[in-house]
Design a protein around this motif. Structure first.
Motif, PDB file in Angstrom:
ATOM      1  N   GLY A 270      -2.666   0.432  17.406  1.00  0.00           N
ATOM      2  CA  GLY A 270      -4.072   0.077  17.449  1.00  0.00           C
ATOM      3  C   GLY A 270      -4.305  -1.322  16.907  1.00  0.00           C
ATOM      4  N   ARG A 271      -5.295  -1.478  16.059  1.00  0.00           N
ATOM      5  CA  ARG A 271      -5.551  -2.773  15.430  1.00  0.00           C
ATOM      6  C   ARG A 271      -4.827  -2.805  14.083  1.00  0.00           C
ATOM      7  N   VAL A 272      -3.956  -3.769  13.937  1.00  0.00           N
ATOM      8  CA  VAL A 272      -3.068  -3.808  12.774  1.00  0.00           C
ATOM      9  C   VAL A 272      -3.267  -5.107  12.005  1.00  0.00           C
ATOM     10  N   LEU A 273      -3.321  -4.979  10.688  1.00  0.00           N
ATOM     11  CA  LEU A 273      -3.424  -6.127   9.798  1.00  0.00           C
ATOM     12  C   LEU A 273      -2.115  -6.271   9.032  1.00  0.00           C
ATOM     13  N   GLU A 274      -1.635  -7.508   8.901  1.00  0.00           N
ATOM     14  CA  GLU A 274      -0.421  -7.782   8.140  1.00  0.00           C
ATOM     15  C   GLU A 274      -0.646  -9.024   7.278  1.00  0.00           C
TER      16      GLU A 274
ATOM     17  N   HIS B 245       8.319   4.708   9.856  1.00  0.00           N
ATOM     18  CA  HIS B 245       6.896   4.967  10.085  1.00  0.00           C
ATOM     19  C   HIS B 245       6.339   4.086  11.206  1.00  0.00           C
ATOM     20  N   SER B 246       7.189   3.739  12.138  1.00  0.00           N
ATOM     21  CA  SER B 246       6.752   2.851  13.222  1.00  0.00           C
ATOM     22  C   SER B 246       5.636   3.462  14.061  1.00  0.00           C
ATOM     23  N   SER B 247       5.571   4.779  14.134  1.00  0.00           N
ATOM     24  CA  SER B 247       4.510   5.422  14.920  1.00  0.00           C
ATOM     25  C   SER B 247       3.131   5.199  14.305  1.00  0.00           C
ATOM     26  N   ASP B 248       3.095   4.855  13.012  1.00  0.00           N
ATOM     27  CA  ASP B 248       1.818   4.551  12.358  1.00  0.00           C
ATOM     28  C   ASP B 248       1.303   3.159  12.706  1.00  0.00           C
TER      29      ASP B 248
ATOM     30  N   THR C 204       4.496  -6.411  12.470  1.00  0.00           N
ATOM     31  CA  THR C 204       3.591  -5.768  13.419  1.00  0.00           C
ATOM     32  C   THR C 204       4.217  -5.741  14.808  1.00  0.00           C
ATOM     33  N   LEU C 205       4.693  -6.890  15.258  1.00  0.00           N
ATOM     34  CA  LEU C 205       5.272  -6.986  16.599  1.00  0.00           C
ATOM     35  C   LEU C 205       6.610  -6.263  16.681  1.00  0.00           C
ATOM     36  N   ARG C 206       7.407  -6.365  15.649  1.00  0.00           N
ATOM     37  CA  ARG C 206       8.750  -5.767  15.669  1.00  0.00           C
ATOM     38  C   ARG C 206       8.699  -4.247  15.687  1.00  0.00           C
ATOM     39  N   PHE C 207       7.822  -3.665  14.868  1.00  0.00           N
ATOM     40  CA  PHE C 207       7.821  -2.212  14.734  1.00  0.00           C
ATOM     41  C   PHE C 207       6.681  -1.538  15.495  1.00  0.00           C
ATOM     42  N   GLY C 208       5.661  -2.306  15.888  1.00  0.00           N
ATOM     43  CA  GLY C 208       4.557  -1.717  16.637  1.00  0.00           C
ATOM     44  C   GLY C 208       4.723  -1.824  18.137  1.00  0.00           C
ATOM     45  N   GLY C 209       5.285  -2.951  18.582  1.00  0.00           N
ATOM     46  CA  GLY C 209       5.554  -3.138  20.011  1.00  0.00           C
ATOM     47  C   GLY C 209       4.331  -2.962  20.887  1.00  0.00           C
ATOM     48  N   ASP C 210       4.480  -2.162  21.920  1.00  0.00           N
ATOM     49  CA  ASP C 210       3.416  -1.974  22.908  1.00  0.00           C
ATOM     50  C   ASP C 210       2.250  -1.141  22.387  1.00  0.00           C
ATOM     51  N   ASN C 211       2.401  -0.569  21.190  1.00  0.00           N
ATOM     52  CA  ASN C 211       1.318   0.248  20.638  1.00  0.00           C
ATOM     53  C   ASN C 211       0.228  -0.597  19.964  1.00  0.00           C
ATOM     54  N   ILE C 212       0.438  -1.911  19.910  1.00  0.00           N
ATOM     55  CA  ILE C 212      -0.517  -2.790  19.251  1.00  0.00           C
ATOM     56  C   ILE C 212      -1.598  -3.217  20.250  1.00  0.00           C
TER      57      ILE C 212
ATOM     58  N   LEU D 218       0.764   0.961   4.966  1.00  0.00           N
ATOM     59  CA  LEU D 218       2.191   1.043   4.673  1.00  0.00           C
ATOM     60  C   LEU D 218       2.494  -0.081   3.698  1.00  0.00           C
ATOM     61  N   ALA D 219       2.666   0.272   2.435  1.00  0.00           N
ATOM     62  CA  ALA D 219       2.820  -0.732   1.379  1.00  0.00           C
ATOM     63  C   ALA D 219       4.198  -0.638   0.742  1.00  0.00           C
ATOM     64  N   THR D 220       4.739  -1.795   0.357  1.00  0.00           N
ATOM     65  CA  THR D 220       5.958  -1.823  -0.441  1.00  0.00           C
ATOM     66  C   THR D 220       5.698  -2.670  -1.683  1.00  0.00           C
ATOM     67  N   LEU D 221       6.330  -2.261  -2.793  1.00  0.00           N
ATOM     68  CA  LEU D 221       6.110  -2.929  -4.073  1.00  0.00           C
ATOM     69  C   LEU D 221       7.449  -3.154  -4.763  1.00  0.00           C
ATOM     70  N   PRO D 222       7.583  -4.265  -5.483  1.00  0.00           N
ATOM     71  CA  PRO D 222       8.832  -4.536  -6.186  1.00  0.00           C
ATOM     72  C   PRO D 222       8.907  -3.803  -7.520  1.00  0.00           C
ATOM     73  N   SER D 223      10.099  -3.352  -7.862  1.00  0.00           N
ATOM     74  CA  SER D 223      10.316  -2.778  -9.185  1.00  0.00           C
ATOM     75  C   SER D 223      11.392  -3.585  -9.901  1.00  0.00           C
ATOM     76  N   ILE D 224      12.664  -3.325  -9.608  1.00  0.00           N
ATOM     77  CA  ILE D 224      13.739  -4.158 -10.158  1.00  0.00           C
ATOM     78  C   ILE D 224      13.941  -5.334  -9.210  1.00  0.00           C
TER      79      ILE D 224
END
Length: 253
Positions: free
Chosen positions: A79-83, A73-76, A90-98, A163-169
């Motif tokens: 613009g203005r990104v919060l992490e 989902h790097s194309s998402d 942000t820098l690794r997957f957003g690159g010049d789009n940030i 773009l959220a990730t959550l722990p399960s196991i």
């Protein structure tokens, strides 16, 4: 006397505990490896191979899933990104789009933070601000989840994406953070939580993991110690990592 006749006689004449015991004994003959013959090897220990998620051995298994999700989902990420915590993803997957990168941290003292605050109590963060919010492995630390999700929705721009990730196991390996690790998640609970705030049609929930990768992660093995096909196989009965892509609807004209 055939097999079915024997089963009928057993069912009619023997009490349930005896029938269950005999059934377990018969089933042992069909097991592979046979009962009592499983080779535990290095896993026969009351301590994991690594007690820090496998960071000391390489890439933790859950990070393999998290980073693949962000790459997909790097194309998402534009613009203005919060992490949370830092802006490495942000820098690794957003690159010049940030256009602008912000970092949210819950407490003072993080030199990388541009915003300090708790997601469940963050009225000072302006509404309709961010095009994308990278929220990895964070919601388990937010006790008031409903308020936290409302904040996430509010601070996204119309059309903005979390773009959220959550722990399960997962192991709980960090003594400091364990003190405020409140929740574990399933696909069902994650879907319902996000549906309370976002439009259901704008939510995509996926899970990653299988019995092998779940076992490896609990033991602290690194992703590099498994084959790609082993990591990529998905079994919904063994959810290691849950991912969410949720979109705030555009303003209707």
């Amino acid at each position: 006397m055939n097999k079915e006749q024997l089963k009928l006689i057993v069912k009619r004449t023997l009490p349930i505990p005896v029938r269950n015991y005999l059934k377990s004994q018969w089933q042992r003959d069909k097991l592979y490896p046979p009962f009592g013959k499983v080779g535990f090897g290095n896993l026969r220990s009351l301590k994991p191979i690594s007690d820090c998620w496998g960071i000391d051995r390489g890439q933790p298994v859950d990070r393999y899933y998290i980073e693949n999700f962000l790459a997909d989902h790097s194309s998402d990420i534009q613009g203005r990104v919060l992490e949370i915590g830092d802006n490495s993803y942000t820098l690794r997957f957003g690159g010049d789009n940030i256009k602008k990168s912000d970092v949210l941290h819950a407490i003072e003292g993080n030199p990388e933070a541009t915003i300090v605050g708790d997601l469940s109590n963050a009225n000072h963060i302006p509404s309709d601000t961010f095009d994308c919010f990278i929220l990895t492995q964070t919601l388990q630390y937010v006790y008031d989840l409903q308020s936290g999700l409302k904040t996430i929705y509010r601070i996204l721009k119309p059309g903005g994406i979390v773009l959220a990730t959550l722990p399960s196991i997962t192991p709980l390996s960090d003594a400091q953070w364990n003190k405020c690790w409140y929740w574990g998640f399933t696909t069902v609970s994650t879907q319902r939580l996000f549906e309370e705030v976002f439009t259901p049609a704008n939510i995509q929930v996926k899970t990653y993991g299988n019995v092998l990768t779940a076992s490896a992660f609990l033991q602290g093995l690194a992703s590099q110690e498994l084959r790609k096909e082993e990591l990529d196989y998905r079994d919904s009965n063994y959810e290691v990592t849950i991912t969410v892509r949720a979109v705030k609807p555009q303003v209707m004209s």
